[in-house]
Each structure stands twice: as structure tokens, then as C-alpha cells.
Design a protein around this motif. Structure first.
Motif, short mmCIF file in Angstrom:
data_model
loop_
_atom_site.label_atom_id
_atom_site.label_comp_id
_atom_site.label_asym_id
_atom_site.label_seq_id
_atom_site.Cartn_x
_atom_site.Cartn_y
_atom_site.Cartn_z
N PHE A 34 -0.34 1.89 -18.99
CA PHE A 34 -1.52 1.77 -17.90
C PHE A 34 -0.72 2.67 -16.97
N PRO A 35 -1.60 3.05 -15.80
CA PRO A 35 -1.37 3.87 -14.57
C PRO A 35 -0.23 3.08 -13.81
N LYS A 36 0.74 3.77 -13.42
CA LYS A 36 1.71 3.11 -12.74
C LYS A 36 2.04 3.64 -11.30
N GLU A 37 2.38 2.71 -10.33
CA GLU A 37 2.88 3.27 -9.15
C GLU A 37 4.31 2.68 -8.81
N LYS A 38 5.06 2.86 -7.47
CA LYS A 38 6.10 2.17 -6.97
C LYS A 38 5.80 0.77 -6.79
N GLY A 39 6.60 -0.05 -7.03
CA GLY A 39 6.21 -1.40 -6.72
C GLY A 39 6.94 -2.00 -5.38
N TRP A 40 6.61 -3.07 -5.16
CA TRP A 40 7.21 -3.70 -3.60
C TRP A 40 8.43 -4.50 -4.19
N MET A 41 8.32 -5.41 -4.92
CA MET A 41 9.53 -6.44 -5.38
C MET A 41 10.14 -5.93 -6.50
N THR A 42 9.43 -5.24 -7.42
CA THR A 42 9.76 -4.70 -8.60
C THR A 42 9.97 -3.24 -8.80
N ARG A 189 14.47 -6.16 -2.03
CA ARG A 189 14.78 -5.14 -2.56
C ARG A 189 16.31 -4.48 -2.30
N ARG A 190 16.86 -3.73 -3.05
CA ARG A 190 18.23 -2.97 -2.80
C ARG A 190 18.03 -2.04 -1.84
N ASP A 191 17.01 -1.13 -2.13
CA ASP A 191 16.56 0.10 -1.12
C ASP A 191 15.10 -0.33 -0.35
N PRO A 192 15.54 -0.75 0.88
CA PRO A 192 14.36 -1.39 1.87
C PRO A 192 13.65 -0.47 2.04
N LEU A 193 12.19 -0.79 2.08
CA LEU A 193 11.02 0.18 2.32
C LEU A 193 10.89 0.40 3.94
N THR A 194 10.44 1.51 4.30
CA THR A 194 10.08 1.38 5.85
C THR A 194 8.77 1.20 6.08
N ILE A 195 8.56 0.66 7.19
CA ILE A 195 6.92 0.08 7.50
C ILE A 195 5.88 1.14 7.37
N GLU A 196 6.21 2.62 7.47
CA GLU A 196 5.37 3.66 6.93
C GLU A 196 5.07 3.85 5.67
N GLU A 197 6.03 3.47 4.71
CA GLU A 197 5.82 3.32 3.41
C GLU A 197 4.97 2.41 2.76
N GLY A 198 5.19 1.07 3.41
CA GLY A 198 4.46 -0.02 2.84
C GLY A 198 3.10 0.22 3.37
N PHE A 199 3.03 0.74 4.75
CA PHE A 199 1.71 1.00 5.13
C PHE A 199 0.74 1.86 4.30
N GLU A 200 1.52 2.83 3.84
CA GLU A 200 0.84 4.08 2.87
C GLU A 200 0.48 3.40 1.61
N MET A 201 1.38 2.41 0.98
CA MET A 201 1.10 1.76 -0.29
C MET A 201 -0.09 0.70 -0.11
N PHE A 202 0.08 0.06 0.96
CA PHE A 202 -1.04 -1.01 1.21
C PHE A 202 -2.44 -0.25 1.31
N LYS A 203 -2.55 0.92 1.97
CA LYS A 203 -3.66 1.70 2.21
C LYS A 203 -4.23 1.92 0.92
N LYS A 204 -3.40 2.74 0.11
CA LYS A 204 -3.78 2.95 -1.42
C LYS A 204 -4.10 1.77 -2.22
#
Length: 279
Positions: A34-42, A189-204
Motif C-alpha cells: 500500500f502507499p506509505k507515509e511517515k507516521g505520527w505514533m508509529t 515518539r523518540r524523535d519529536p515532531l515540530t508543529i510545522e511538520e505536524g501541520f504539513e502532515m495534517f494538511k496532506k
């Protein structure tokens, strides 16, 4: 009628990890294509039937596929559907309290399950049932069953669509979903997301069980087409006028408040002396 209290989520089921591993092995040749993207918790999320799902988790692409294949709904079931971080715990507590109020009205408040257990233990996720050695839903074949789910409407098991059961969906302002998901993800997460990263992922649209708008629109459209079977609520309306919306919810579920209950103020569902609102 009474609704059974489900077992605490996997605390007494030694086989859930083994069962999840079996599901992973069963479906890995399918979902890994299946198509794959970077996850939030996994690490990753995978697109299945137009929506993004985590993997190797109790609510995951594996358990969604297994639930579609095996779960059998009943006409008396009640399902509570949400996106993650949209008030899931709150709606579970409210609905459990509504449908069980006669069962516990003559018992000490301290004996109420919501005083002693997390709402997630009282209303299990339907996706998790495939992992149990002894599924909670087969304990009492005659009791109405309460389940929650994050599965998109179009991906629900066919038996749910065909059963005629009741379904409640609660949505939440996407900005608040994003912020809540961002903070929740960074706790695990071991490597915290930035809010900018989270926003871009959510927007997509790349969030667990998202895209956000597709998930919400699926249930909203279904509620317009089947208003007697599917109720669409918003977190904001529930919070701004909890009492009136709880009355509506109770009536929809088939557990309306009596005039005596209304006079006594029980429509406020006082659990521990306070209205059941999220903190």
C-alpha cells in the motif's frame, strides 16, 4: 436492558500480542504494498481504502482488515465512531452512563464502572476484538453491545452496514484535533515532531484514520441519508450545551429520560457529583 461491562483492554488477555503478530504475518504481503507515509505514533502509516492507518497496533490496518473479514454486527448494537483526539473518551463515558443508568441507580456510586475503570475498558474498540482469545462481545448474546471505532464509514464491516444498528459519530474542530494529536504523538515518539511538520502532515491528510475531512464527511453524509440510524454530533456543541445534547443522545439511543429523571436533574449524568465533561 443492560449493557455488559467489557473486560479491561487486554489486561487479562495474555494472547493479544501473539494474535497481533499472527495478523501482521497474515496481511504483511498485502498492506506492505500500500502507499506509505511517515507516521505520527508509529514509524509509518499505510493507505487502505482511501484512508491512512497505522501498523502493528491494536487499532491498525491489520485489525481493520481482520475486522472487515470476521466481525458480525447485531441490530441491537451501538457504535461510537470518531477520529482519534475528537472526544472519544468523553463520548464513551456519556453513552455508557446513559444506557446503564437503570442498572446502577440503586447501587452505591462507588460501584459504578466509570468510577473504577477507564471508559476505554467499558466501551472497547471493535478493531480490538479480533485480538482477544475470548472476545468480550460473545459473553452475553442477549445484551445490547457497545463498541467504539475509528474506522471510516466506507470501511466499516459490511455486517454493520446491513444490521440496522445505531451509530453515533462525534467530530471536532480540525485545529483542536491537530493540536491534541501533536501533543499526544510527541509523548510517545523518540524523535519529536515540530508543529510545522505536524501541520504539513495534517494538511496532506496523513493522520491516523485520515484524511480528516474525508472521515468526517463520510459519516455526515450517512447521517443525512439515515437520520434514524446515524447521529452526527460535534464536540463543540456537546460542550457548549451538554444537558440538551445528552437528552437528544439518550432519545436517539432508545434510552430517553423520563419526566421524573428530568425533574431530578439526572439528564446531567452526574458521575461523582459533576457533569461528565472533558477536562
Amino acid at each position: 436492558m443492560s449493557v455488559q461491562v467489557a473486560k479491561p483492554s487486554f489486561e487479562d488477555d495474555d494472547g493479544e500480542e501473539a494474535n497481533l503478530s499472527l495478523l501482521f504475518d497474515k496481511y504483511k504481503d498485502t498492506f506492505t504494498t500500500f502507499p506509505k507515509e511517515k507516521g505520527w505514533m508509529t514509524k509509518d502509516v499505510y493507505m487502505y481504502q482511501g484512508f491512512w492507518h497505522q501498523s502493528k497496533n491494536v487499532v491498525s490496518v491489520e485489525t481493520v482488515m481482520a475486522t472487515q473479514e470476521t466481525f458480525q454486527a447485531r441490530s441491537t448494537d451501538i457504535y461510537l465512531a470518531t477520529l482519534p483526539k475528537s472526544g472519544t473518551t468523553w463520548i464513551k463515558a456519556l453513552v455508557f452512563a446513559i444506557v446503564n443508568r437503570d442498572r446502577y441507580k440503586t447501587k452505591p456510586l462507588s460501584s459504578h464502572p466509570l468510577q473504577n475503570s477507564n471508559p476505554h475498558n467499558c466501551v472497547p474498540f471493535v478493531e480490538c476484538e479480533v485480538l482477544r482469545n475470548s472476545p468480550s462481545y460473545v459473553i452475553d448474546e442477549h445484551s445490547p453491545r457497545l463498541f467504539a471505532t475509528h474506522i471510516p464509514y466506507t470501511s466499516l464491516p459490511q455486517s454493520i452496514h446491513e444490521s440496522g444498528c445505531r451509530l453515533v459519530y462525534m467530530s471536532r474542530n480540525p485545529k483542536d484535533v491537530l493540536v491534541s494529536l501533536f501533543h499526544f504523538a510527541n509523548k510517545v515518539r523518540r524523535d519529536p515532531l515540530t508543529i510545522e511538520e505536524g501541520f504539513e502532515m495534517f494538511k496532506k491528510g496523513v493522520i491516523p484514520n485520515g484524511p480528516y475531512w474525508d472521515h468526517v464527511k463520510g459519516y455526515y453524509k450517512a447521517s443525512i441519508e439515515q437520520p434514524t440510524r446515524i447521529m452526527f454530533l460535534t464536540y463543540e456543541d456537546m460542550k457548549s450545551d451538554t444537558t440538551e445534547n445528552v437528552k437528544r443522545l439518550a432519545k436517539f439511543l432508545g434510552y430517553p429520560f423520563t419526566e421524573e429523571e428530568k425533574a431530578n436533574g439526572k439528564e446531567e449524568l452526574e458521575i461523582g457529583g459533576t457533569i461528565s465533561q472533558p477536562k
